[in-house]
Design a protein around this motif. Sequence first.
Motif, mmCIF file in Angstrom:
data_model
loop_
_atom_site.group_PDB
_atom_site.id
_atom_site.type_symbol
_atom_site.label_atom_id
_atom_site.label_comp_id
_atom_site.label_asym_id
_atom_site.label_seq_id
_atom_site.Cartn_x
_atom_site.Cartn_y
_atom_site.Cartn_z
ATOM 1 N N ASN A 186 0.813 -1.218 0.000
ATOM 2 C CA ASN A 186 0.000 0.000 0.000
ATOM 3 C C ASN A 186 0.845 1.267 0.000
ATOM 4 O O ASN A 186 0.419 2.308 -0.507
ATOM 5 C CB ASN A 186 -0.939 0.005 1.211
ATOM 6 C CG ASN A 186 -2.036 -1.034 1.093
ATOM 7 O OD1 ASN A 186 -2.479 -1.355 -0.010
ATOM 8 N ND2 ASN A 186 -2.478 -1.571 2.217
ATOM 9 N N ASP A 187 2.053 1.196 0.573
ATOM 10 C CA ASP A 187 2.938 2.357 0.564
ATOM 11 C C ASP A 187 3.378 2.717 -0.850
ATOM 12 O O ASP A 187 3.661 3.882 -1.145
ATOM 13 C CB ASP A 187 4.179 2.089 1.426
ATOM 14 C CG ASP A 187 3.837 1.996 2.902
ATOM 15 O OD1 ASP A 187 2.840 2.617 3.315
ATOM 16 O OD2 ASP A 187 4.558 1.298 3.639
ATOM 17 N N GLY A 219 0.012 3.855 -3.131
ATOM 18 C CA GLY A 219 -0.515 5.182 -2.844
ATOM 19 C C GLY A 219 -1.761 5.170 -1.997
ATOM 20 O O GLY A 219 -2.328 6.236 -1.706
ATOM 21 N N THR A 220 -2.221 3.986 -1.580
ATOM 22 C CA THR A 220 -3.402 3.908 -0.716
ATOM 23 C C THR A 220 -3.063 4.236 0.732
ATOM 24 O O THR A 220 -3.961 4.478 1.532
ATOM 25 C CB THR A 220 -4.029 2.506 -0.793
ATOM 26 O OG1 THR A 220 -3.032 1.523 -0.484
ATOM 27 C CG2 THR A 220 -4.562 2.229 -2.196
ATOM 28 N N SER A 227 -0.654 6.782 3.305
ATOM 29 C CA SER A 227 -0.095 8.134 3.272
ATOM 30 C C SER A 227 1.431 8.096 3.352
ATOM 31 O O SER A 227 2.025 7.072 3.695
ATOM 32 C CB SER A 227 -0.648 8.950 4.436
ATOM 33 O OG SER A 227 -0.185 8.432 5.674
ATOM 34 N N ILE A 228 2.039 9.229 3.033
ATOM 35 C CA ILE A 228 3.492 9.358 3.164
ATOM 36 C C ILE A 228 3.911 9.176 4.619
ATOM 37 O O ILE A 228 4.969 8.602 4.911
ATOM 38 C CB ILE A 228 3.965 10.722 2.640
ATOM 39 C CG1 ILE A 228 3.695 10.842 1.134
ATOM 40 C CG2 ILE A 228 5.444 10.934 2.926
ATOM 41 C CD1 ILE A 228 4.499 9.885 0.291
ATOM 42 N N ARG A 234 7.127 4.336 -5.186
ATOM 43 C CA ARG A 234 5.856 5.070 -5.198
ATOM 44 C C ARG A 234 5.842 6.112 -6.321
ATOM 45 O O ARG A 234 4.825 6.278 -7.010
ATOM 46 C CB ARG A 234 5.642 5.734 -3.834
ATOM 47 C CG ARG A 234 4.279 6.402 -3.663
ATOM 48 C CD ARG A 234 4.099 6.877 -2.245
ATOM 49 N NE ARG A 234 2.822 7.509 -2.009
ATOM 50 C CZ ARG A 234 2.042 7.259 -0.966
ATOM 51 N NH1 ARG A 234 2.404 6.356 -0.075
ATOM 52 N NH2 ARG A 234 0.894 7.906 -0.812
ATOM 53 N N LEU A 235 6.952 6.803 -6.505
ATOM 54 C CA LEU A 235 7.048 7.778 -7.593
ATOM 55 C C LEU A 235 6.980 7.084 -8.947
ATOM 56 O O LEU A 235 6.360 7.602 -9.890
ATOM 57 C CB LEU A 235 8.346 8.575 -7.462
ATOM 58 C CG LEU A 235 8.424 9.520 -6.259
ATOM 59 C CD1 LEU A 235 9.822 10.124 -6.141
ATOM 60 C CD2 LEU A 235 7.383 10.633 -6.378
ATOM 61 N N LYS A 294 5.344 4.373 -9.615
ATOM 62 C CA LYS A 294 3.945 4.022 -9.815
ATOM 63 C C LYS A 294 3.116 5.258 -10.145
ATOM 64 O O LYS A 294 2.220 5.218 -11.006
ATOM 65 C CB LYS A 294 3.414 3.329 -8.552
ATOM 66 C CG LYS A 294 2.029 2.706 -8.719
ATOM 67 C CD LYS A 294 0.923 3.638 -8.286
ATOM 68 C CE LYS A 294 -0.451 3.020 -8.498
ATOM 69 N NZ LYS A 294 -1.547 3.980 -8.205
ATOM 70 N N TYR A 295 3.406 6.374 -9.501
ATOM 71 C CA TYR A 295 2.632 7.605 -9.706
ATOM 72 C C TYR A 295 2.778 8.118 -11.143
ATOM 73 O O TYR A 295 1.794 8.507 -11.772
ATOM 74 C CB TYR A 295 3.094 8.670 -8.717
ATOM 75 C CG TYR A 295 2.390 9.995 -8.867
ATOM 76 C CD1 TYR A 295 1.117 10.192 -8.329
ATOM 77 C CD2 TYR A 295 2.999 11.049 -9.552
ATOM 78 C CE1 TYR A 295 0.468 11.412 -8.470
ATOM 79 C CE2 TYR A 295 2.358 12.273 -9.697
ATOM 80 C CZ TYR A 295 1.087 12.444 -9.154
ATOM 81 O OH TYR A 295 0.451 13.646 -9.304
#
Length: 651
Positions: free
Chosen positions: A60-61, A64-65, A67-68, A99-100, A102-103
């Motif tokens: 989840n990290d 993006g589900t 939070s930072i 995460r970046l 994936k974003y």
Amino acid sequence: MKFKKPNNFYHTIPSDTIMLKRQRNMRKYFIVSVVAILCYVNSLSGDFVHDDLPAIVYNNDVLGTASIADLMVNDFWGVRMKLKESHKSYRPLTTLTFRLNKYFFGIDSAFWFHVVNVFLHGLSSILFTRICSRVARFKSNFSLIAGIFFAVHPIHTESVSGIVGRAELLGCTFFSLSFLFYHGQILKIWIVYLRKKNSITIRNHRFSDPDGQSLWLSIILGGLAMLAKESGLTVFIVNLIYDFYRNWSTLKKTVQDVRWSNESYRFAKRTFSVSVSMTILLLARISLLQGSLPRFSQQDNPAAFHSSLQTRILTFFYLSSFNLWLLICPSTLSHDWQMGSIPLILSFRDSRNLLTIVTISAIFGLIYKILCELELRRHPPIVLGFILLVLPFILPASNLLVTVGFVIAERILFIPSMGFCILVIYGVQLLYENMKKLRRIIKVSGCILVIVFCMKTLTRNQDWLTRESLLRSGLKVLPNNAKLHYNYANFLRDTLNLNQAKMHYKKALQLWPSYASAWNNLGTLIDDDIGTQEQHFLSAIKFSHQHINAHFNLGQLYRKTNKTLIAVRMFEKCIRIDKNFIPAYLGLSKIQTGISSGILLRKALELNKKSTIVRLEYADWLYANRLYIEAMKHYKLGIFQDESFQASFIV
């Protein structure tokens, strides 16, 4: 009063010489980066495999589900650091890059994840080449050879082709930058163009005085290295030891004269700053453990759980020696070395102890060589290579100081391989300079070795393309690895090749009879013999009392055979093991009636409001109990959550 500059504060160098040198360096770095990238071009089409799935696809990290803020308190796998289930591997910087990734590019394909890994490998190779050139002081051609040797070494395939290996790549990048900044090889010169016809004036920051911006940038980069991979913290120790070696003469004179010199005073300041910073970072890292160490099982690291101290010591020393052998001869590579891959060494008569003896002899030989020439400092590359080879491996990963959760892991050799490459290429440089008759042989042998390493790397990249190819390659190399048979059986089960899956589960149990998960998974494939199925689940519980899936599967079996009371006990046991285990609530809801069933379903829905299956179960219960308005509300929510839910509702 006008300040008078020291004679060595500025010196003038012909501009043509400077520009030519810069062009040669840029050409050298370009060649190394191209070689590093070309060696891994065929890895770009690879899927998410092995540890990529829990660390990226299901994390989840990364998705993006979460939070930072959650990312900063979770481990590498997305589990809270304070929980006992946590692996305690804290690498938030690496997770943030995922995460970046994936974003910006999504997670449907692993292509851009691989692109970043290959880029980081190229960057690491360039930085290593600069270390060889500017700190180890290799001759220009040999620093290029060292960079190529590092770039093509097959031991790096797990770190580059396996996406989670980015922790090693990022850690090595920041490690190298920290080392270069500390020793003044990034901010070494400020070029000031003066209005002179054929000259460039250079302000020179000497190696022995990185006390300004370079030192604090080095400390910051060392902290980033630790946030990418725990072993990055060792850069502080590496910096201090090599600094001590370079300033030995000054420090010795200070002790003899009982008087501080400028150099020794600056060294003491650097040592204090680095030591305090490292201590603060180390204490912060320890505090994240929340008072508990990571929990490993016997299958993760069999030697650590053996009752005999002799066996543990002999095996751990052999494993360290075997890691060195993989650097020398990377012909046998596997992504998993657990459970029977390397048998324990039970006595001194085991022939494998010879490798340990040779390794220890070589280490003490290098130490003796370093101490004998400490005054003359004629061979800095030997010292630097030895430090880089030993410290980043011995401290965090050798089992000699801290117990780790693996037997062999090729990825942890990424930073130590820098030291290995420095020692090898420096040895080649000495041979080339002192034995002119062998120069042609050295050139030919070097070319052959680089080509062989390139081919091995390209071939090994193919193994990492898919889950199946990776598991097949592992079984080919380590046929007695029970975990590989188990994982391959899982793959065969997922692809509905059930007969082959059963065969590999049985092989895993033959190699490792106490393999609880293999007992459990084999039991799920036996649907024609309830008695045998029950025995398999009971065997799983026997070898792992907290095996939640085995308890659940046994509860399901008892529920279907109308052994209701025993089934209830199994489901309740699951909830005691993990109060958030949703399938146990669903299982109990099928046994309970009336309002009790609804309470269980509502609890399951509260635990996971995004689960379409749970929402459907709860909506059906509401509908059956004539709570139509509430039921329609959940049916509509389910439709918006999942289109397949809408289809199942219509049917």
